[in-house]
Scaffold this active site. Structure first.
Site, PDB file in Angstrom:
ATOM      1  N   HIS A  71       0.959  -1.213  -0.004  1.00 44.23           N
ATOM      2  CA  HIS A  71       0.093   0.015  -0.015  1.00 44.23           C
ATOM      3  C   HIS A  71       0.898   1.414  -0.159  1.00 44.23           C
ATOM      4  CE1 HIS A  71       0.950  -0.127   4.173  1.00 44.23           C
ATOM      5  NE2 HIS A  71       0.643   1.103   4.349  1.00 44.23           N
ATOM      6  N   LYS A  76       9.286  -2.589   3.677  1.00 40.54           N
ATOM      7  CA  LYS A  76      10.715  -2.392   4.494  1.00 40.54           C
ATOM      8  C   LYS A  76      10.365  -3.559   5.556  1.00 40.54           C
ATOM      9  CE  LYS A  76      13.958   0.358   5.762  1.00 40.54           C
ATOM     10  NZ  LYS A  76      14.954  -0.775   6.161  1.00 40.54           N
ATOM     11  N   LYS A 100       3.367  -1.580  12.147  1.00 40.90           N
ATOM     12  CA  LYS A 100       4.456  -0.799  12.846  1.00 40.90           C
ATOM     13  C   LYS A 100       4.570   0.473  11.881  1.00 40.90           C
ATOM     14  CE  LYS A 100       7.601  -2.994  14.479  1.00 40.90           C
ATOM     15  NZ  LYS A 100       9.181  -3.891  14.595  1.00 40.90           N
ATOM     16  N   LYS A 112       9.584  -8.427   5.340  1.00 45.15           N
ATOM     17  CA  LYS A 112      10.707  -9.273   6.276  1.00 45.15           C
ATOM     18  C   LYS A 112      11.224 -10.248   5.550  1.00 45.15           C
ATOM     19  CE  LYS A 112      12.019  -8.829  10.528  1.00 45.15           C
ATOM     20  NZ  LYS A 112      11.985  -7.516  11.506  1.00 45.15           N
ATOM     21  N   SER A 369      15.713   3.965  10.286  1.00 40.41           N
ATOM     22  CA  SER A 369      15.873   3.347   8.980  1.00 40.41           C
ATOM     23  C   SER A 369      15.326   4.427   7.977  1.00 40.41           C
ATOM     24  CB  SER A 369      15.194   1.900   8.667  1.00 40.41           C
ATOM     25  OG  SER A 369      16.217   0.994   9.481  1.00 40.41           O
TER      26      SER A 369
END
Length: 478
Positions: A71, A76, A100, A112, A369
């Site tokens: 989306h 990440k 998150k 991930k 990050s």
């Protein structure tokens, strides 16, 4: 630096737990069932195997990369190096990354990765071969790139592995201007960013500080506001646990217990985090630390000692039905992903406790990050353009005030007022603002609808609403 291994006895279906939490929160939203299903599901699951040369033979390595939601682009999420990695876990962690990022308003989708190895069983050369081959496999399937999917360190990996990934990607994409933005958590010398290594632990500490600063909430659980004097037990002395303990101590908390895979130590009068860390580095164990008044060979016993705040910063499923009845903390701050089972969580809430959920509490890493990714795309270090201008402007202002008032500031006062912000200070400021704002967003959601019941559900509700808006803005959903 990786997090520390503390193995739970009970096997769980991690992704199912995440979906269970999602479904519970979804009832407090008004979104279309199809849209909710799209948000919850993993968009892409890539499982692959590749051989490496080991000794005189070969070994086949199992690996995964999951992109949970596109989306927002890029997706990440870190890459976990562990013998315990499995598809269910990687899917769950990718989903948590989606929520998150939404919670802390970072414009990424969740992803991930996982490589099923114990890094301790491989030489540096073998680890480099595994990491570079993993990167090649991702690139072949378009699962890595600064605008596609941006990995980061996780359990078992660190700056070294990220530098190998960046170099491999850049080699495969000659002339790509933003190639270094393909991965974050890199060393400073390879276009990393100041403050990234300690970011997750700092975020955990800020989350705890913000929680206990709300007097109304502390009164309900019988604690005074503020971190000063609060007794804290931290599980894990790896990157996240160490920095969580370090910053909590700096904020005024008392670290009374530390748990690691080899055992746990406790002292109601407080432990010095730095000397415990050095003792373990020297001896290979936290056991035998001279400042401990109690020590336990079973690390799980360390979680059950008296404290106000418990910070599980190791792996998932550490607080379960098996031990929740003996947990004495009134606040659990989830430094790790999924350390509390849903059943244990329900009991903890029933007993009046507060859980600061992982999706928010450990979001410091992805927040910084994001700053690193922005730095890589802009090709300018934070503070480089404006630091001297700020210092000169502040100096002129100080000189003007001193001239008008006739009062001269001391050298220390002048230096503190004149100083322009460094990259580290800007990063820490951005991280602190993100964590503070996000905590109060979650709390506001909970206050606006008390039926939600707890911060985890409130965090999910907030994340679902933000992701739904993204899909609607993309024109995917009316």
């Amino acid at each position: 630096m990786s997090n520390s291994i503390i193995i739970a006895d009970q096997d769980t279906h991690f992704f199912s737990d995440v979906c269970q939490n999602f479904d519970h929160a979804a009832q407090f939203t008004k979104h279309d069932a199809g849209l909710l299903d799209q948000i919850k599901s993993c968009n892409s699951v890539y499982r692959f195997r590749f051989p490496i040369r080991k000794g005189n033979g070969f070994e086949v390595i199992d690996a995964w990369r999951v992109e949970h939601s596109q989306h927002q682009s890029p997706t990440k999420g870190g890459i976990r190096y562990s013998e315990m990695v499995n598809e269910d876990e990687v899917m769950a962690l990718a989903a948590l990354m989606t929520y998150k990022c939404a919670i802390v308003n970072v414009p990424f989708g969740g992803a991930k990765g996982g490589i099923k190895i114990n890094p301790k069983n491989y030489t540096v050369t073998e680890l480099e071969n595994i990491t570079r081959r993993y990167t090649v496999e991702l690139a072949k399937k378009n699962f890595i790139g600064p605008s596609i999917d941006v990995p980061a360190p996780d359990y078992g990996s660190g700056e070294r592995e990220m530098s190998w990934i960046a170099d491999t990607y850049a080699t495969m994409n000659p002339g790509q201007l933003d190639a270094m933005g393909c991965v974050t958590g890199k060393p400073i010398a390879l276009h990393g960013i100041a403050g990234r290594r300690e970011a997750t632990g700092r975020g955990v500490a800020i989350a705890a500080r913000e929680c206990v600063s709300v007097g109304e909430d502390m009164q309900k659980i019988g604690l005074t506001p503020g971190l000063s004097g609060k007794k804290v037990i931290v599980q894990g002395l790896g990157n996240v646990g160490y920095h969580s303990a370090k910053f909590l101590s700096e904020f005024g908390a008392l670290i009374v217990g530390i748990c690691e895979y080899e055992g746990a130590i406790y002292n109601a009068d407080g432990l010095d985090v730095e000397t415990v860390f050095l003792h373990r580095k020297t001896t290979g164990s936290i056991l035998g630390y001279p400042g401990a008044k109690k020590e336990f060979k079973n690390p799980m016993e360390g979680l059950e000692q008296p404290c106000d705040i418990l910070v599980p910063a190791a792996l998932e499923n550490q607080i379960t039905l098996a031990n929740i009845g003996r947990i004495q903390a009134k606040i659990i701050v989830e430094g790790a992903n999924g350390p509390t089972s849903p059943e244990a969580e329900a009991i903890f809430y029933k007993n009046g406790g507060i859980i600061i959920p992982d999706m928010y509490a450990n979001a410091g890493g992805v927040t910084v990050s994001y700053f690193e990714w922005l730095k890589n795309l802009s090709h300018v270090a934070f503070g480089r353009m404006n630091r001297r201008f700020e210092e000169n402007s502040n100096l002129n202002l100080v000189n003007m005030v001193e001239g008008i008032t006739g009062v001269a500031l001391s050298p220390v006062q002048r230096a503190s007022i004149i100083k322009g912000a460094s990259e580290l200070e800007l990063v820490n400021s951005g991280l602190e603002d993100t964590m503070i704002r996000s905590y109060h967003e979650i709390r506001e959601t909970l206050l606006n609808n008390p039926k939600i019941g707890n911060q985890r559900t409130a965090a999910f509700v907030g994340a679902i609403n933000k992701i739904a808006v993204s899909y609607q803005n993309l024109g995917v959903w009316p």
